[in-house]
Motif scaffolding. Sequence first.
Motif, PDB file in Angstrom:
ATOM      1  N   GLU A  88       0.854  -1.185   0.000  1.00 35.37           N
ATOM      2  CA  GLU A  88       0.000   0.000   0.000  1.00 35.37           C
ATOM      3  C   GLU A  88       0.888   1.232   0.000  1.00 35.37           C
ATOM      4  O   GLU A  88       1.826   1.334   0.787  1.00 35.37           O
ATOM      5  CB  GLU A  88      -0.906  -0.001   1.231  1.00 35.37           C
ATOM      6  CG  GLU A  88      -1.919   1.114   1.224  1.00 35.37           C
ATOM      7  CD  GLU A  88      -2.909   1.004   2.367  1.00 35.37           C
ATOM      8  OE1 GLU A  88      -4.110   0.916   2.101  1.00 35.37           O
ATOM      9  OE2 GLU A  88      -2.466   1.006   3.532  1.00 35.37           O
ATOM     10  N   THR A  89       0.590   2.150  -0.901  1.00 32.91           N
ATOM     11  CA  THR A  89       1.341   3.397  -1.014  1.00 32.91           C
ATOM     12  C   THR A  89       0.632   4.473  -0.217  1.00 32.91           C
ATOM     13  O   THR A  89      -0.591   4.619  -0.322  1.00 32.91           O
ATOM     14  CB  THR A  89       1.453   3.826  -2.490  1.00 32.91           C
ATOM     15  OG1 THR A  89       2.152   2.803  -3.207  1.00 32.91           O
ATOM     16  CG2 THR A  89       2.191   5.143  -2.638  1.00 32.91           C
ATOM     17  N   ASP A 151      -3.975   6.971   1.111  1.00 35.15           N
ATOM     18  CA  ASP A 151      -3.486   5.600   0.979  1.00 35.15           C
ATOM     19  C   ASP A 151      -4.117   4.945  -0.236  1.00 35.15           C
ATOM     20  O   ASP A 151      -5.274   5.228  -0.567  1.00 35.15           O
ATOM     21  CB  ASP A 151      -3.854   4.769   2.216  1.00 35.15           C
ATOM     22  CG  ASP A 151      -3.193   5.264   3.491  1.00 35.15           C
ATOM     23  OD1 ASP A 151      -2.271   6.095   3.415  1.00 35.15           O
ATOM     24  OD2 ASP A 151      -3.613   4.813   4.569  1.00 35.15           O
ATOM     25  N   GLY A 152      -3.366   4.055  -0.862  1.00 36.60           N
ATOM     26  CA  GLY A 152      -3.924   3.351  -2.004  1.00 36.60           C
ATOM     27  C   GLY A 152      -2.986   2.308  -2.556  1.00 36.60           C
ATOM     28  O   GLY A 152      -1.918   2.040  -2.002  1.00 36.60           O
ATOM     29  N   ILE A 153      -3.400   1.740  -3.667  1.00 35.42           N
ATOM     30  CA  ILE A 153      -2.646   0.675  -4.311  1.00 35.42           C
ATOM     31  C   ILE A 153      -2.182   1.171  -5.673  1.00 35.42           C
ATOM     32  O   ILE A 153      -2.998   1.538  -6.519  1.00 35.42           O
ATOM     33  CB  ILE A 153      -3.492  -0.603  -4.452  1.00 35.42           C
ATOM     34  CG1 ILE A 153      -3.999  -1.051  -3.072  1.00 35.42           C
ATOM     35  CG2 ILE A 153      -2.684  -1.709  -5.115  1.00 35.42           C
ATOM     36  CD1 ILE A 153      -5.007  -2.176  -3.125  1.00 35.42           C
ATOM     37  N   ALA A 154      -0.878   1.199  -5.859  1.00 34.08           N
ATOM     38  CA  ALA A 154      -0.278   1.600  -7.134  1.00 34.08           C
ATOM     39  C   ALA A 154       0.124   0.335  -7.880  1.00 34.08           C
ATOM     40  O   ALA A 154       0.959  -0.429  -7.403  1.00 34.08           O
ATOM     41  CB  ALA A 154       0.932   2.500  -6.888  1.00 34.08           C
ATOM     42  N   GLU A 159      -4.593   2.632 -12.980  1.00 29.11           N
ATOM     43  CA  GLU A 159      -4.802   3.846 -12.208  1.00 29.11           C
ATOM     44  C   GLU A 159      -4.664   3.563 -10.711  1.00 29.11           C
ATOM     45  O   GLU A 159      -5.053   2.495 -10.236  1.00 29.11           O
ATOM     46  CB  GLU A 159      -6.208   4.401 -12.513  1.00 29.11           C
ATOM     47  CG  GLU A 159      -6.433   5.786 -11.992  1.00 29.11           C
ATOM     48  CD  GLU A 159      -7.723   6.399 -12.522  1.00 29.11           C
ATOM     49  OE1 GLU A 159      -7.710   7.599 -12.803  1.00 29.11           O
ATOM     50  OE2 GLU A 159      -8.735   5.677 -12.645  1.00 29.11           O
ATOM     51  N   PHE A 160      -4.089   4.518 -10.004  1.00 28.33           N
ATOM     52  CA  PHE A 160      -3.943   4.415  -8.547  1.00 28.33           C
ATOM     53  C   PHE A 160      -5.327   4.239  -7.927  1.00 28.33           C
ATOM     54  O   PHE A 160      -6.270   4.957  -8.261  1.00 28.33           O
ATOM     55  CB  PHE A 160      -3.276   5.692  -8.031  1.00 28.33           C
ATOM     56  CG  PHE A 160      -2.989   5.704  -6.556  1.00 28.33           C
ATOM     57  CD1 PHE A 160      -2.139   4.779  -5.981  1.00 28.33           C
ATOM     58  CD2 PHE A 160      -3.548   6.683  -5.738  1.00 28.33           C
ATOM     59  CE1 PHE A 160      -1.851   4.811  -4.622  1.00 28.33           C
ATOM     60  CE2 PHE A 160      -3.268   6.731  -4.385  1.00 28.33           C
ATOM     61  CZ  PHE A 160      -2.420   5.783  -3.824  1.00 28.33           C
ATOM     62  N   LEU A 161      -5.468   3.279  -7.041  1.00 27.99           N
ATOM     63  CA  LEU A 161      -6.732   2.972  -6.390  1.00 27.99           C
ATOM     64  C   LEU A 161      -6.679   3.485  -4.958  1.00 27.99           C
ATOM     65  O   LEU A 161      -5.902   2.985  -4.142  1.00 27.99           O
ATOM     66  CB  LEU A 161      -6.957   1.458  -6.408  1.00 27.99           C
ATOM     67  CG  LEU A 161      -8.319   0.943  -5.982  1.00 27.99           C
ATOM     68  CD1 LEU A 161      -9.398   1.360  -6.983  1.00 27.99           C
ATOM     69  CD2 LEU A 161      -8.291  -0.580  -5.870  1.00 27.99           C
TER      70      LEU A 161
END
Length: 192
Positions: A88-89, A151-154, A159-161
């Motif tokens: 997680e980014t 926060d998200g998933i790259a 696309e970044f989620l």
Amino acid sequence: MEKSYLLDLAARGVPVPRTHVIADPSAGTVAARMREEGWGRAVLKPAIGQSGNGVTLLELARIGNWPQMPPGAHVLQEFQADIGETGETTLTFFGGAFSHAVLRRPAAGEWRANSQYGVALERIRPDKAVIEVARRALAALPTPPAYVRVDGIARPGREFLVTEIELIEPALFLHLCPGKAERIVDLLCCAA
């Protein structure tokens, strides 16, 4: 604090995991929604919570082994199966400006990217496209915050989620980013 804001973000065009707010977290209600969505696995979490507390991975094929969830509103999300590999980014912004990013990698065999589950932290330089999606998420907020963590998933080629926007988050990973603590002190002192 209430995670139903993810529905507001989605309505404003911000990419988030497919999400439903469920008033009744009983196994029958949750399983019915998972079947409607075609999800074999989903994440159920209290609508108000922190640090991964009460977050549960549910497999439709194992409904008989599901824990009983406490009453109250919950958020049901499509499980992001690759989070264990991608991590997680987290992107931190001070006064609307991007400051720094950290990758949180779950421990082997773990899918939660929270510190209590053995996450590894690494400072990273995210792609411009990732920062732009985070900025879109911030633009969807009713008021610009003094500081915020997105926060998200790259994922490569996607696309970044956005999985969460942390407005009251104490973990900004300043220990990994020399000089950033001074920046937030200056920001907050000037705003006071």
